[in-house]
Write a protein that holds these residues in place. Structure first.
Motif, PDB file in Angstrom:
ATOM      1  N   TRP A   1       6.943  13.173  10.691  1.00 10.46           N
ATOM      2  CA  TRP A   1       6.376  13.786   9.477  1.00 10.46           C
ATOM      3  C   TRP A   1       6.179  12.712   8.410  1.00 10.46           C
ATOM      4  CZ3 TRP A   1       7.368  14.329   4.318  1.00 10.46           C
ATOM      5  CH2 TRP A   1       6.647  15.309   3.631  1.00 10.46           C
ATOM      6  N   LEU A   2       7.166  11.844   8.242  1.00 13.78           N
ATOM      7  CA  LEU A   2       7.056  10.784   7.225  1.00 13.78           C
ATOM      8  C   LEU A   2       5.926   9.804   7.573  1.00 13.78           C
ATOM      9  CD1 LEU A   2      10.821  10.095   6.441  1.00 13.78           C
ATOM     10  CD2 LEU A   2       9.130  11.050   4.867  1.00 13.78           C
ATOM     11  N   LEU A   3       5.790   9.491   8.861  1.00 14.74           N
ATOM     12  CA  LEU A   3       4.701   8.590   9.279  1.00 14.74           C
ATOM     13  C   LEU A   3       3.344   9.211   8.916  1.00 14.74           C
ATOM     14  CD1 LEU A   3       5.900   7.536  12.860  1.00 14.74           C
ATOM     15  CD2 LEU A   3       5.489   5.975  10.989  1.00 14.74           C
ATOM     16  N   GLN A   4       3.199  10.503   9.232  1.00 12.63           N
ATOM     17  CA  GLN A   4       1.910  11.172   8.976  1.00 12.63           C
ATOM     18  C   GLN A   4       1.652  11.305   7.478  1.00 12.63           C
ATOM     19  OE1 GLN A   4       2.727  14.598  11.387  1.00 12.63           O
ATOM     20  NE2 GLN A   4       1.848  13.676  13.235  1.00 12.63           N
ATOM     21  N   GLU A   5       2.699  11.634   6.737  1.00 10.94           N
ATOM     22  CA  GLU A   5       2.572  11.767   5.281  1.00 10.94           C
ATOM     23  C   GLU A   5       2.174  10.420   4.665  1.00 10.94           C
ATOM     24  OE1 GLU A   5       2.675  14.564   3.786  1.00 10.94           O
ATOM     25  OE2 GLU A   5       2.812  13.987   1.679  1.00 10.94           O
ATOM     26  N   ALA A   6       2.792   9.349   5.158  1.00  8.58           N
ATOM     27  CA  ALA A   6       2.484   8.008   4.653  1.00  8.58           C
ATOM     28  C   ALA A   6       1.018   7.668   4.927  1.00  8.58           C
ATOM     29  CB  ALA A   6       3.412   6.984   5.303  1.00  8.58           C
ATOM     30  N   GLU A   7       0.552   7.977   6.142  1.00  8.25           N
ATOM     31  CA  GLU A   7      -0.855   7.693   6.490  1.00  8.25           C
ATOM     32  C   GLU A   7      -1.798   8.430   5.546  1.00  8.25           C
ATOM     33  OE1 GLU A   7      -0.020   7.032  11.266  1.00  8.25           O
ATOM     34  OE2 GLU A   7      -0.552   9.014  10.530  1.00  8.25           O
ATOM     35  N   GLN A   8      -1.493   9.709   5.317  1.00  3.70           N
ATOM     36  CA  GLN A   8      -2.386  10.514   4.467  1.00  3.70           C
ATOM     37  C   GLN A   8      -2.374  10.037   3.018  1.00  3.70           C
ATOM     38  OE1 GLN A   8      -1.147  14.564   5.142  1.00  3.70           O
ATOM     39  NE2 GLN A   8      -1.733  14.422   7.294  1.00  3.70           N
ATOM     40  N   ARG A   9      -1.172   9.713   2.514  1.00  4.75           N
ATOM     41  CA  ARG A   9      -1.085   9.318   1.095  1.00  4.75           C
ATOM     42  C   ARG A   9      -1.748   7.962   0.850  1.00  4.75           C
ATOM     43  NH1 ARG A   9       4.515  11.172  -1.851  1.00  4.75           N
ATOM     44  NH2 ARG A   9       4.735  13.187  -0.844  1.00  4.75           N
ATOM     45  N   VAL A  10      -1.614   7.040   1.811  1.00  4.83           N
ATOM     46  CA  VAL A  10      -2.263   5.724   1.651  1.00  4.83           C
ATOM     47  C   VAL A  10      -3.779   5.895   1.712  1.00  4.83           C
ATOM     48  CG1 VAL A  10      -2.618   3.456   2.711  1.00  4.83           C
ATOM     49  CG2 VAL A  10      -0.306   4.343   2.440  1.00  4.83           C
TER      50      VAL A  10
ATOM     51  N   LEU B   1       0.841  -1.212   0.000  1.00  3.53           N
ATOM     52  CA  LEU B   1       0.000   0.000   0.000  1.00  3.53           C
ATOM     53  C   LEU B   1       0.876   1.263   0.000  1.00  3.53           C
ATOM     54  CD1 LEU B   1      -2.668  -1.102   2.643  1.00  3.53           C
ATOM     55  CD2 LEU B   1      -3.071  -0.763   0.203  1.00  3.53           C
ATOM     56  N   LEU B   2       1.958   1.219   0.771  1.00  4.47           N
ATOM     57  CA  LEU B   2       2.862   2.378   0.843  1.00  4.47           C
ATOM     58  C   LEU B   2       3.601   2.564  -0.477  1.00  4.47           C
ATOM     59  CD1 LEU B   2       4.093   1.466   4.406  1.00  4.47           C
ATOM     60  CD2 LEU B   2       3.051   3.676   3.854  1.00  4.47           C
ATOM     61  N   ASP B   3       3.979   1.452  -1.070  1.00 12.35           N
ATOM     62  CA  ASP B   3       4.674   1.507  -2.362  1.00 12.35           C
ATOM     63  C   ASP B   3       3.741   2.094  -3.428  1.00 12.35           C
ATOM     64  OD1 ASP B   3       6.593   1.170  -4.242  1.00 12.35           O
ATOM     65  OD2 ASP B   3       6.546  -1.033  -4.264  1.00 12.35           O
ATOM     66  N   LEU B   4       2.485   1.614  -3.443  1.00 11.94           N
ATOM     67  CA  LEU B   4       1.510   2.108  -4.426  1.00 11.94           C
ATOM     68  C   LEU B   4       1.258   3.607  -4.256  1.00 11.94           C
ATOM     69  CD1 LEU B   4      -1.165  -0.757  -4.380  1.00 11.94           C
ATOM     70  CD2 LEU B   4       0.312  -0.084  -6.287  1.00 11.94           C
ATOM     71  N   ALA B   5       1.377   4.081  -3.009  1.00 10.87           N
ATOM     72  CA  ALA B   5       1.158   5.509  -2.755  1.00 10.87           C
ATOM     73  C   ALA B   5       2.414   6.332  -3.069  1.00 10.87           C
ATOM     74  CB  ALA B   5       0.737   5.709  -1.303  1.00 10.87           C
ATOM     75  N   GLY B   6       3.418   5.684  -3.628  1.00  8.18           N
ATOM     76  CA  GLY B   6       4.605   6.400  -4.114  1.00  8.18           C
ATOM     77  C   GLY B   6       5.544   6.852  -3.015  1.00  8.18           C
ATOM     78  N   LEU B   7       5.598   6.105  -1.918  1.00  2.00           N
ATOM     79  CA  LEU B   7       6.375   6.596  -0.773  1.00  2.00           C
ATOM     80  C   LEU B   7       7.841   6.165  -0.752  1.00  2.00           C
ATOM     81  CD1 LEU B   7       3.349   6.251   1.489  1.00  2.00           C
ATOM     82  CD2 LEU B   7       4.761   8.305   1.478  1.00  2.00           C
ATOM     83  N   LYS B   8       8.175   5.150  -1.519  1.00  3.01           N
ATOM     84  CA  LYS B   8       9.575   4.686  -1.487  1.00  3.01           C
ATOM     85  C   LYS B   8      10.534   5.839  -1.797  1.00  3.01           C
ATOM     86  CE  LYS B   8       9.793  -0.238  -2.475  1.00  3.01           C
ATOM     87  NZ  LYS B   8       9.827  -1.265  -3.524  1.00  3.01           N
TER      88      LYS B   8
ATOM     89  N   ALA C   1      -5.467   8.533   0.844  1.00  2.80           N
ATOM     90  CA  ALA C   1      -5.900   9.169  -0.407  1.00  2.80           C
ATOM     91  C   ALA C   1      -5.853   8.172  -1.570  1.00  2.80           C
ATOM     92  CB  ALA C   1      -5.005  10.371  -0.709  1.00  2.80           C
ATOM     93  N   ARG C   2      -4.836   7.312  -1.613  1.00  6.70           N
ATOM     94  CA  ARG C   2      -4.641   6.419  -2.755  1.00  6.70           C
ATOM     95  C   ARG C   2      -5.527   5.169  -2.660  1.00  6.70           C
ATOM     96  NH1 ARG C   2      -4.043   2.899  -5.964  1.00  6.70           N
ATOM     97  NH2 ARG C   2      -2.332   2.488  -7.415  1.00  6.70           N
ATOM     98  N   SER C   3      -5.626   4.577  -1.429  1.00  7.62           N
ATOM     99  CA  SER C   3      -6.314   3.283  -1.305  1.00  7.62           C
ATOM    100  C   SER C   3      -7.555   3.337  -0.415  1.00  7.62           C
ATOM    101  CB  SER C   3      -5.357   2.229  -0.727  1.00  7.62           C
ATOM    102  OG  SER C   3      -4.176   2.179  -1.479  1.00  7.62           O
ATOM    103  N   GLY C   4      -7.827   4.472   0.199  1.00 13.15           N
ATOM    104  CA  GLY C   4      -8.998   4.595   1.080  1.00 13.15           C
ATOM    105  C   GLY C   4      -8.851   3.830   2.384  1.00 13.15           C
ATOM    106  N   LEU C   5      -7.613   3.445   2.741  1.00 12.93           N
ATOM    107  CA  LEU C   5      -7.405   2.656   3.965  1.00 12.93           C
ATOM    108  C   LEU C   5      -6.630   3.454   5.004  1.00 12.93           C
ATOM    109  CD1 LEU C   5      -6.419  -0.803   2.469  1.00 12.93           C
ATOM    110  CD2 LEU C   5      -8.427  -0.317   3.855  1.00 12.93           C
ATOM    111  N   GLN C   6      -7.101   3.372   6.252  1.00 14.43           N
ATOM    112  CA  GLN C   6      -6.393   4.016   7.360  1.00 14.43           C
ATOM    113  C   GLN C   6      -5.435   2.975   7.947  1.00 14.43           C
ATOM    114  OE1 GLN C   6      -7.366   7.421   8.704  1.00 14.43           O
ATOM    115  NE2 GLN C   6      -5.219   7.034   9.261  1.00 14.43           N
TER     116      GLN C   6
END
Ligand SMILES: Cc1cc2nc3c(=O)[nH]c(=O)nc-3n(C[C@H](O)[C@H](O)[C@H](O)COP(=O)(O)OP(=O)(O)OC[C@H]3O[C@@H](n4cnc5c(N)ncnc54)[C@H](O)[C@@H]3O)c2cc1C
Length: 294
Positions: A270-279, A233-240, A281-286
């Motif tokens: 900041w990275l943890l929060q950004e990852a949560e938000q991007r996932v 999920l994190l990879d799909l949200a472009g976080l790598k 937005a991208r996958s609809g999962l918290q």
């Protein structure tokens, strides 16, 4: 007499938190206490409760993100409770025994069960508190009893039912400190085969995860009944590879955040929060954090 006078020989003042956590970020702790026995843990908790002083428990620090500033809470660090004793197919272990050492000692003794934790850092107390595990199994599969000291200092023995183990979770009474555990394992005839299996598990991990940077393992838990793991999920949200200050999300495994250049806890947060938000937005999962942010 205050707890500071009572246990003065066990107290370290103004401690660098970076030295205590595997991600090597954080500020300073006013007090860290290293009790030498379970009774000392009890005496400490009783005194802290009486004085209304809050505390936190720290094991190997491999799943904790401390703050950048000054931590007022007393840190209880039961690393000296590191006993290991074999009794037939059971082992009695201290909470401070490093988990890799537990795996090595049990393999050498021809006892299987905790070999599934090969490569998991930290200490036994932290492994029980987090129900540490891998795709091969979890520590709860081997736990028979857990000895704790409660917030009033009294001793209690908890069963797996009391602990209600779940994925990376155990239900501990508020403020309890795990002092030791009895694990029930299964004896194997071929010790060298068991040691080979441990070697294979370690190799598997070294190939799939970053091993040369400071980190705290997986940032997030896998979602329940996952179609996709948190890493996917994190990879799909472009976080790598995303970075902030001295911290970055690993280019090898998107569920690992690494301290690559003297990162601050704020960078990691900041990275943890950004990852949560991007996932979201991208996958609809918290996604839920695995790391404990202090
Ligand atoms: C490179 C790397 C790989 C990892 N791989 C895995 C993995 O495959 N599987 C996995 O499950 N985890 C993994 N982790 C995370 C971590 O290693 C485990 O969760 C570990 O069991 C935590 O143990 P610890 O002693 O470091 O606990 P800490 O990080 O010190 O603490 C974690 C939590 O447990 C509590 N705690 C610790 N000790 C006690 C105690 N004695 N009594 C009461 N509460 C206590 C703390 O208060 C905190 O809330 C990994 C971490 C790293 C850095």
């Amino acid at each position: 007499m205050s707890w500071e006078q009572d246990l003065s020989a066990r107290i370290r003042a103004d401690v660098d938190l970076k030295e205590l956590v595997t991600v090597r970020v954080g500020g300073r702790a006013r007090h860290l206490v290293v009790p030498q026995t379970a009774d000392e843990v009890g005496a400490l908790l009783r005194a802290l409760t009486a004085e209304g002083r809050p505390w936190r428990v720290l094991g190997g620090g491999s799943n904790v993100l401390p703050p950048d500033g000054v931590l007022d809470d007393v840190i209880v660090h039961p690393k000296a409770l590191d006993g290991f004793e074999v009794a037939g197919d059971r082992v009695h272990v201290g909470a401070g025994l490093p988990t890799p050492r537990l795996v090595a000692l049990c393999s050498r003794a021809g006892l299987a069960g905790v070999h599934v934790l090969a490569g998991v850092p930290g200490q036994v107390g932290g492994a029980v508190a987090m129900n540490a595990g891998t795709r091969h199994g979890e520590i709860c599969d081997s736990v028979e009893r857990v000895s704790v000291r409660l917030a009033d200092g009294s001793a209690a023995e908890l069963s797996p039912d009391d602990l209600a183990f779940d994925y990376r979770h155990a239900r501990l009474p508020e403020g309890a400190v795990i002092c030791g555990a009895t694990l029930r394992l299964w004896p194997v005839d071929d010790t060298s085969e068991l040691r080979r299996t441990v070697g294979c598990y370690l190799k598997e991990r070294n190939e799939a995860q970053p091993t040369r940077t400071w980190n705290f393992g997986c940032m997030f838990k896998n979602p329940p009944a996952p179609e996709k793991t948190a890493g996917v999920l994190l990879d799909l949200a472009g976080l790598k590879g995303l970075s902030r200050g001295g911290a970055r999300i690993s280019p090898i495994h998107a569920n690992f955040v690494e301290n690559v250049d003297d990162a601050k806890a704020a960078d990691v947060l900041w990275l943890l929060q950004e990852a949560e938000q991007r996932v979201l937005a991208r996958s609809g999962l918290q996604i839920e954090r695995e790391v404990r942010t202090w």
